[in-house]
Write an enzyme that holds these catalytic residues in place. Structure first.
Site, PDB file in Angstrom:
ATOM      1  CG  HIS A   1      -0.466  -0.568   2.423  1.00 13.77           C
ATOM      2  ND1 HIS A   1      -0.812  -1.842   2.794  1.00 13.77           N
ATOM      3  CD2 HIS A   1       0.376  -0.123   3.366  1.00 13.77           C
ATOM      4  CE1 HIS A   1      -0.204  -2.136   3.932  1.00 13.77           C
ATOM      5  NE2 HIS A   1       0.521  -1.119   4.281  1.00 13.77           N
TER       6      HIS A   1
ATOM      7  CE1 TYR B   1       6.289   6.310  -9.685  1.00 16.06           C
ATOM      8  CE2 TYR B   1       8.423   6.850  -8.723  1.00 16.06           C
ATOM      9  CZ  TYR B   1       7.617   6.655  -9.828  1.00 16.06           C
ATOM     10  OH  TYR B   1       8.133   6.787 -11.087  1.00 16.06           O
TER      11      TYR B   1
ATOM     12  CG  ASN C   1      15.014   6.544  -9.055  1.00 18.13           C
ATOM     13  OD1 ASN C   1      14.241   7.403  -9.467  1.00 18.13           O
ATOM     14  ND2 ASN C   1      14.780   5.265  -9.183  1.00 18.13           N
ATOM     15  CE1 TYR C   2      16.001  13.919 -13.669  1.00 14.40           C
ATOM     16  CE2 TYR C   2      14.871  15.467 -12.236  1.00 14.40           C
ATOM     17  CZ  TYR C   2      15.504  15.182 -13.424  1.00 14.40           C
ATOM     18  OH  TYR C   2      15.640  16.152 -14.380  1.00 14.40           O
TER      19      TYR C   2
END
Length: 190
Positions: free
Chosen positions: A154, A157, A177-178
């Site tokens: 639940h 992302y 991870n950007y």
């Protein structure tokens, strides 16, 4: 001259399309033919009048489609899979004995045998769920690979990541991870 005779299987094949009303009627008739074909092949549709199946979809026997399911593009659904109400899948592969709970969306994704997805899950392009993966309420994935038996039950992302076998992802988990310039892959082991 003798009149030309044409033999038709279905008189609706001669209907013209001169308005949007005509177009809607022709689409309804075509969808009815597609749905009838799959029901005769062993697919159960709880509300065929609300079920939309594209011409490139393939369904195995004993598939169950709840009301409002929409399958577009190249979708393959394995034997015994159940797709819940209001789900939309485009260009996806769903294995055998998959349970997709209501209101899930998938595009360019793959779901392995025995997986459980949803409700309200969003599988974006490049998602691979191996066999017996559980992906639950309000989980979104993009370019994520969840190995066999992994769980994300639940509010998470998972983007550009690899999740190992039988790994449990807790609530509220995000793979960030950007770095402002490039995306980096996140790897979480078994």
């Amino acid at each position: 001259r003798l009149p030309v005779q044409v033999e038709l299987c279905d008189p609706s094949e001669l209907l013209g399309m001169n308005s949007r009303l005509d177009q809607a009627e022709l689409q309804r008739l075509a969808q009815h033919r597609i749905n009838a074909h799959w029901m005769e092949a062993g697919v159960t549709m709880l509300a065929p009048e609300t079920t939309v199946i594209g011409p490139r979809v393939t369904l195995a026997p004993d598939v169950l489609l709840e009301p409002g399911v929409r399958l577009e593009g190249r979708v393959e659904v394995g034997e015994g899979t159940q797709i819940g109400q209001g789900c939309v899948f485009r260009d996806c592969v769903l294995g055998s004995s998959v349970e997709v709970r209501p209101y899930c969306i998938g595009q360019n994704a793959s779901i392995g045998n025995g997986a459980k997805v949803g409700p309200f899950a969003h599988l974006r392009e490049g998602t691979v769920l191996e066999e017996k993966v559980h992906m639950g309420n309000f989980v979104e994935t993009k370019k994520a690979h969840l190995h066999a038996g992994a769980k994300a039950n639940h509010l998470s992302y998972l983007g550009d990541c690899k999740i190992g076998e039988r790994t449990n992802i807790g609530a509220g988990f995000i793979t960030c991870n950007y770095d402002g310039y490039r995306k980096h892959r996140t790897v979480i082991g078994k």
